[in-house]
Design a protein around this motif. Structure first.
Motif, PDB file in Angstrom:
ATOM      1  N   GLY A 144       0.789  -1.226   0.000  1.00 25.67           N
ATOM      2  CA  GLY A 144       0.000   0.000   0.000  1.00 25.67           C
ATOM      3  C   GLY A 144       0.816   1.268   0.000  1.00 25.67           C
ATOM      4  O   GLY A 144       0.292   2.345  -0.297  1.00 25.67           O
ATOM      5  N   VAL A 145       2.118   1.179   0.338  1.00 25.05           N
ATOM      6  CA  VAL A 145       2.957   2.378   0.403  1.00 25.05           C
ATOM      7  C   VAL A 145       4.194   2.238  -0.490  1.00 25.05           C
ATOM      8  O   VAL A 145       4.387   3.003  -1.436  1.00 25.05           O
ATOM      9  CB  VAL A 145       3.384   2.674   1.855  1.00 25.05           C
ATOM     10  CG1 VAL A 145       4.276   3.922   1.896  1.00 25.05           C
ATOM     11  CG2 VAL A 145       2.159   2.875   2.747  1.00 25.05           C
ATOM     12  N   LEU A 146       5.028   1.225  -0.180  1.00 26.03           N
ATOM     13  CA  LEU A 146       6.299   1.109  -0.901  1.00 26.03           C
ATOM     14  C   LEU A 146       6.108   0.796  -2.376  1.00 26.03           C
ATOM     15  O   LEU A 146       6.710   1.442  -3.244  1.00 26.03           O
ATOM     16  CB  LEU A 146       7.170   0.027  -0.230  1.00 26.03           C
ATOM     17  CG  LEU A 146       7.599   0.311   1.217  1.00 26.03           C
ATOM     18  CD1 LEU A 146       8.446  -0.839   1.742  1.00 26.03           C
ATOM     19  CD2 LEU A 146       8.370   1.631   1.298  1.00 26.03           C
ATOM     20  N   TYR A 147       5.287  -0.208  -2.688  1.00 22.92           N
ATOM     21  CA  TYR A 147       5.088  -0.590  -4.093  1.00 22.92           C
ATOM     22  C   TYR A 147       4.514   0.558  -4.925  1.00 22.92           C
ATOM     23  O   TYR A 147       5.063   0.861  -5.999  1.00 22.92           O
ATOM     24  CB  TYR A 147       4.188  -1.819  -4.177  1.00 22.92           C
ATOM     25  CG  TYR A 147       3.882  -2.247  -5.596  1.00 22.92           C
ATOM     26  CD1 TYR A 147       4.833  -2.896  -6.367  1.00 22.92           C
ATOM     27  CD2 TYR A 147       2.647  -1.977  -6.164  1.00 22.92           C
ATOM     28  CE1 TYR A 147       4.559  -3.269  -7.675  1.00 22.92           C
ATOM     29  CE2 TYR A 147       2.357  -2.343  -7.467  1.00 22.92           C
ATOM     30  CZ  TYR A 147       3.316  -2.993  -8.225  1.00 22.92           C
ATOM     31  OH  TYR A 147       3.047  -3.359  -9.515  1.00 22.92           O
ATOM     32  N   PRO A 148       3.443   1.248  -4.477  1.00 18.81           N
ATOM     33  CA  PRO A 148       2.949   2.382  -5.268  1.00 18.81           C
ATOM     34  C   PRO A 148       3.988   3.483  -5.458  1.00 18.81           C
ATOM     35  O   PRO A 148       4.076   4.085  -6.534  1.00 18.81           O
ATOM     36  CB  PRO A 148       1.754   2.890  -4.454  1.00 18.81           C
ATOM     37  CG  PRO A 148       1.287   1.700  -3.695  1.00 18.81           C
ATOM     38  CD  PRO A 148       2.540   0.955  -3.351  1.00 18.81           C
ATOM     39  N   LEU A 149       4.796   3.740  -4.413  1.00 22.81           N
ATOM     40  CA  LEU A 149       5.825   4.775  -4.525  1.00 22.81           C
ATOM     41  C   LEU A 149       6.887   4.386  -5.550  1.00 22.81           C
ATOM     42  O   LEU A 149       7.336   5.221  -6.350  1.00 22.81           O
ATOM     43  CB  LEU A 149       6.470   5.027  -3.164  1.00 22.81           C
ATOM     44  CG  LEU A 149       5.624   5.786  -2.140  1.00 22.81           C
ATOM     45  CD1 LEU A 149       6.358   5.873  -0.807  1.00 22.81           C
ATOM     46  CD2 LEU A 149       5.295   7.193  -2.643  1.00 22.81           C
ATOM     47  N   VAL A 150       7.297   3.115  -5.533  1.00 18.72           N
ATOM     48  CA  VAL A 150       8.310   2.651  -6.481  1.00 18.72           C
ATOM     49  C   VAL A 150       7.779   2.717  -7.910  1.00 18.72           C
ATOM     50  O   VAL A 150       8.455   3.223  -8.825  1.00 18.72           O
ATOM     51  CB  VAL A 150       8.747   1.208  -6.137  1.00 18.72           C
ATOM     52  CG1 VAL A 150       9.624   0.640  -7.256  1.00 18.72           C
ATOM     53  CG2 VAL A 150       9.518   1.184  -4.819  1.00 18.72           C
ATOM     54  N   VAL A 151       6.561   2.214  -8.128  1.00 15.13           N
ATOM     55  CA  VAL A 151       5.976   2.220  -9.473  1.00 15.13           C
ATOM     56  C   VAL A 151       5.775   3.645  -9.969  1.00 15.13           C
ATOM     57  O   VAL A 151       6.075   3.974 -11.123  1.00 15.13           O
ATOM     58  CB  VAL A 151       4.638   1.445  -9.468  1.00 15.13           C
ATOM     59  CG1 VAL A 151       3.920   1.625 -10.802  1.00 15.13           C
ATOM     60  CG2 VAL A 151       4.879  -0.025  -9.198  1.00 15.13           C
ATOM     61  N   THR A 152       5.280   4.524  -9.090  1.00 12.87           N
ATOM     62  CA  THR A 152       5.084   5.926  -9.467  1.00 12.87           C
ATOM     63  C   THR A 152       6.410   6.600  -9.797  1.00 12.87           C
ATOM     64  O   THR A 152       6.519   7.350 -10.766  1.00 12.87           O
ATOM     65  CB  THR A 152       4.380   6.693  -8.328  1.00 12.87           C
ATOM     66  OG1 THR A 152       3.109   6.090  -8.064  1.00 12.87           O
ATOM     67  CG2 THR A 152       4.165   8.150  -8.711  1.00 12.87           C
ATOM     68  N   GLY A 153       7.424   6.313  -8.996  1.00 10.07           N
ATOM     69  CA  GLY A 153       8.740   6.901  -9.256  1.00 10.07           C
ATOM     70  C   GLY A 153       9.323   6.448 -10.578  1.00 10.07           C
ATOM     71  O   GLY A 153       9.869   7.256 -11.334  1.00 10.07           O
TER      72      GLY A 153
END
Length: 222
Positions: free
Chosen positions: A27-36
Motif C-alpha cells: 500500500g505504500v512502498l510498491y505504489p511509490l516505487v511504481v510511481t517513481g
C-alpha cells in the motif's frame, strides 16, 4: 484453557503483524516505487498525457473533446463552432445517445445493428451536416468525399483522433473561418498526422485537440 487463549493471542498477533507489513509493502512502498519509475521513464504518460496551451492544461491527448458554440435556449443539441476542427460525432446523434458530446459520465457504443432505422437516419443526417458545414463559397464538398469517421463514433465515443481524410475535408472551412490560407491550414494537418503505430498497427490519424491548439497559435500570429 490458558493454552487456548495463548494460541489465539499468538495467531492474532501474527495476523496483525502480517497485515501491517503487507499494508506498508503493497500500500505504500510498491505504489511509490511504481510511481517513481513511471515519472522517471515517461512522465507525460504517467500524468495523463496532458496537453497544454498558454501554460494551462486544456485536456488529454487520449480523450476527445467537443468544440461547440455556447449553448442557446431552445436549442436541443449544441451547435459546432466551425472555426475549429471537429472530431468524430458522439455515440448516437440524437438526445438518447449513450455518450452525449464527449461527456465522461458514460463511455460505450450504441449497440445498434447496422440496419437500425434510427441509426441509419443519424448517419444520413450527419453526412448532410458534414457536407453543408464544410462547403465554402469557393469549395464544395461532395457526399462521396465524406469518410466513415466523420459520421460514426468510435466504440467508446471518446476517440481523440480523426482520419487524415476527415481533417483534410475541413481545411477549407477552417481556413475561411480563421482568415488563413488553405496552404497554412493544410500544413498544420500534415504536421500533426501520425502514421501507423510501429509502422503496421492501426491507421494514420490526427489528434484533434493537438491540431486545434496549433491552429490557435497560428491564428494568434497571423
Amino acid at each position: 484453557m490458558n493454552n487456548s487463549v495463548t494460541n489465539t493471542a499468538r495467531l492474532l498477533g501474527a495476523g496483525l503483524r502480517a497485515l501491517l507489513v503487507l499494508t506498508v509493502v503493497t500500500g505504500v512502498l510498491y505504489p511509490l516505487v511504481v510511481t517513481g519509475i513511471a515519472q522517471g521513464l515517461f512522465p507525460g504518460r504517467a500524468n495523463g498525457s496532458e496537453i497544454k496551451a498558454d501554460g494551462k492544461v486544456v485536456g488529454s491527448s487520449l480523450i476527445g473533446q467537443a468544440y461547440n458554440l455556447p449553448p442557446e435556449e431552445g436549442r436541443e443539441t449544441p451547435a459546432p463552432d466551425l472555426k475549429w476542427f471537429q472530431g468524430r460525432p458522439q455515440n448516437g446523434l440524437g438526445t438518447n445517445s449513450v455518450n452525449t458530446r464527449y461527456k465522461l459520465v458514460l463511455s460505450g457504443a450504441t449497440n445498434r445493428s447496422g440496419d437500425d432505422e434510427e441509426l441509419v437516419q443519424w448517419v444520413k443526417d450527419a453526412k448532410a451536416a458534414v457536407v453543408k458545414d464544410n462547403s465554402t463559397d469557393t469549395y464544395k464538398v461532395k457526399p462521396s468525399q465524406v469518410p466513415p469517421d466523420a459520421v460514426t463514433s468510435s466504440g467508446s465515443g471518446l476517440d481523440p483522433d480523426i482520419s487524415p481524410r476527415y481533417a483534410d475535408l475541413q481545411v477549407h472551412r477552417v481556413a475561411e473561418r480563421n482568415g488563413l490560407s488553405t496552404a497554412q491550414v493544410r500544413k498544420l494537418v500534415e504536421e500533426h498526422t501520425e502514421g501507423r503505430t510501429l509502422g503496421f498497427m492501426g491507421e494514420p490519424r490526427v489528434n484533434v485537440l493537438e491540431l486545434n491548439v496549433a491552429l490557435k497559435e497560428l491564428t494568434a500570429k497571423s
